[in-house]
Design a protein around this motif. Sequence first.
Motif, PDB file in Angstrom:
ATOM      1  N   ARG A   1      -0.542  -0.724 -17.853  1.00 25.92           N
ATOM      2  CA  ARG A   1       0.802  -1.354 -17.217  1.00 25.92           C
ATOM      3  C   ARG A   1       0.408  -1.704 -15.614  1.00 25.92           C
ATOM      4  O   ARG A   1      -0.675  -1.208 -15.151  1.00 25.92           O
ATOM      5  N   ARG A   2       1.418  -2.308 -15.079  1.00 23.91           N
ATOM      6  CA  ARG A   2       1.151  -2.451 -13.787  1.00 23.91           C
ATOM      7  C   ARG A   2       1.676  -1.166 -12.987  1.00 23.91           C
ATOM      8  O   ARG A   2       2.109  -0.356 -13.316  1.00 23.91           O
ATOM      9  N   VAL A   3       1.118  -1.162 -11.500  1.00 26.13           N
ATOM     10  CA  VAL A   3       1.191  -0.258 -10.659  1.00 26.13           C
ATOM     11  C   VAL A   3       2.130  -0.456  -9.523  1.00 26.13           C
ATOM     12  O   VAL A   3       1.569  -1.595  -9.004  1.00 26.13           O
ATOM     13  N   LEU A   4       2.791   0.035  -9.032  1.00 28.80           N
ATOM     14  CA  LEU A   4       3.811  -0.261  -7.837  1.00 28.80           C
ATOM     15  C   LEU A   4       3.436   1.142  -6.944  1.00 28.80           C
ATOM     16  O   LEU A   4       3.709   2.210  -7.267  1.00 28.80           O
ATOM     17  N   VAL A   5       2.829   0.672  -5.808  1.00 30.19           N
ATOM     18  CA  VAL A   5       2.587   1.596  -4.786  1.00 30.19           C
ATOM     19  C   VAL A   5       3.532   1.307  -3.540  1.00 30.19           C
ATOM     20  O   VAL A   5       3.531   0.244  -2.966  1.00 30.19           O
ATOM     21  N   VAL A   6       4.110   2.509  -3.008  1.00 26.74           N
ATOM     22  CA  VAL A   6       4.937   2.133  -1.979  1.00 26.74           C
ATOM     23  C   VAL A   6       4.584   3.303  -0.760  1.00 26.74           C
ATOM     24  O   VAL A   6       4.333   4.237  -1.225  1.00 26.74           O
ATOM     25  N   GLU A   7       4.194   2.649   0.444  1.00 24.61           N
ATOM     26  CA  GLU A   7       3.755   3.213   1.528  1.00 24.61           C
ATOM     27  C   GLU A   7       4.597   2.932   2.702  1.00 24.61           C
ATOM     28  O   GLU A   7       5.448   1.927   2.554  1.00 24.61           O
ATOM     29  N   PRO A   8       4.614   3.941   3.762  1.00 25.89           N
ATOM     30  CA  PRO A   8       5.938   3.607   4.753  1.00 25.89           C
ATOM     31  C   PRO A   8       5.612   2.674   5.959  1.00 25.89           C
ATOM     32  O   PRO A   8       6.051   2.162   6.419  1.00 25.89           O
TER      33      PRO A   8
ATOM     34  N   VAL B   1      -0.621   0.089   3.661  1.00 24.82           N
ATOM     35  CA  VAL B   1      -0.585  -0.381   2.336  1.00 24.82           C
ATOM     36  C   VAL B   1      -1.803  -1.185   2.355  1.00 24.82           C
ATOM     37  O   VAL B   1      -2.461  -1.546   1.242  1.00 24.82           O
ATOM     38  N   GLU B   2      -2.313  -1.944   3.518  1.00 29.49           N
ATOM     39  CA  GLU B   2      -3.353  -2.543   3.711  1.00 29.49           C
ATOM     40  C   GLU B   2      -4.814  -1.921   3.217  1.00 29.49           C
ATOM     41  O   GLU B   2      -5.662  -2.266   2.456  1.00 29.49           O
ATOM     42  N   GLU B   3      -4.674  -0.662   3.924  1.00 29.00           N
ATOM     43  CA  GLU B   3      -5.919   0.336   3.344  1.00 29.00           C
ATOM     44  C   GLU B   3      -5.789   0.626   1.868  1.00 29.00           C
ATOM     45  O   GLU B   3      -7.007   0.662   1.438  1.00 29.00           O
ATOM     46  N   LYS B   4      -4.785   0.909   1.338  1.00 25.69           N
ATOM     47  CA  LYS B   4      -4.748   1.187  -0.126  1.00 25.69           C
ATOM     48  C   LYS B   4      -5.364   0.099  -0.857  1.00 25.69           C
ATOM     49  O   LYS B   4      -6.015   0.243  -1.762  1.00 25.69           O
ATOM     50  N   VAL B   5      -4.703  -1.265  -0.392  1.00 30.10           N
ATOM     51  CA  VAL B   5      -5.157  -2.385  -1.201  1.00 30.10           C
ATOM     52  C   VAL B   5      -6.668  -2.785  -1.120  1.00 30.10           C
ATOM     53  O   VAL B   5      -7.218  -2.900  -2.276  1.00 30.10           O
ATOM     54  N   GLN B   6      -7.221  -2.306  -0.111  1.00 32.24           N
ATOM     55  CA  GLN B   6      -8.661  -2.416   0.168  1.00 32.24           C
ATOM     56  C   GLN B   6      -9.322  -1.459  -0.865  1.00 32.24           C
ATOM     57  O   GLN B   6     -10.475  -1.901  -1.610  1.00 32.24           O
ATOM     58  N   MET B   7      -9.058  -0.207  -0.665  1.00 27.50           N
ATOM     59  CA  MET B   7      -9.405   0.738  -1.690  1.00 27.50           C
ATOM     60  C   MET B   7      -9.675   0.422  -3.028  1.00 27.50           C
ATOM     61  O   MET B   7     -10.423   0.545  -3.663  1.00 27.50           O
ATOM     62  N   LEU B   8      -8.223   0.139  -3.575  1.00 24.88           N
ATOM     63  CA  LEU B   8      -8.241  -0.331  -4.784  1.00 24.88           C
ATOM     64  C   LEU B   8      -9.109  -1.224  -5.384  1.00 24.88           C
ATOM     65  O   LEU B   8      -9.700  -1.470  -6.366  1.00 24.88           O
ATOM     66  N   ARG B   9      -8.923  -2.558  -4.541  1.00 27.14           N
ATOM     67  CA  ARG B   9     -10.027  -3.648  -4.810  1.00 27.14           C
ATOM     68  C   ARG B   9     -11.437  -3.455  -5.150  1.00 27.14           C
ATOM     69  O   ARG B   9     -12.143  -3.652  -5.927  1.00 27.14           O
TER      70      ARG B   9
END
Length: 70
Positions: free
Chosen positions: A46-53, A58-66
Motif C-alpha cells: 500500500r501507499r504510506v502517508l507520513v505526517v510530521e509537524p 518531512v524533508e529529512e524523512k523523505v531523504q532517509m526513505l529514498r
Amino acid sequence: LAAQVECLSSTRAMEGRNLVYAAPTSGGKSLVAEVLAVRALVRQERRVLVVEPYVAIVEEKVQMLRELLA
C-alpha cells in the motif's frame, strides 16, 4: 526496546492491519511507525502517508526513505 519488538511482531502489524501504539515520550513511536512504513513499501502492499509537524522533518524523512528504498 521490548515494547517496540512486541508491537512490530504483533499479528496486526504482521498482517498490515491498523495498529494503535501508545507510549510515553522517547518510547519509540517514531521508530515503530518508520519500520511499519518501510515494511509496507518494500512489500508494495500500500501507499504510506507520513505526517510530521515541520517541513524540515518531512524533508529529512523523505531523504532517509529514498536512500533506504533505492
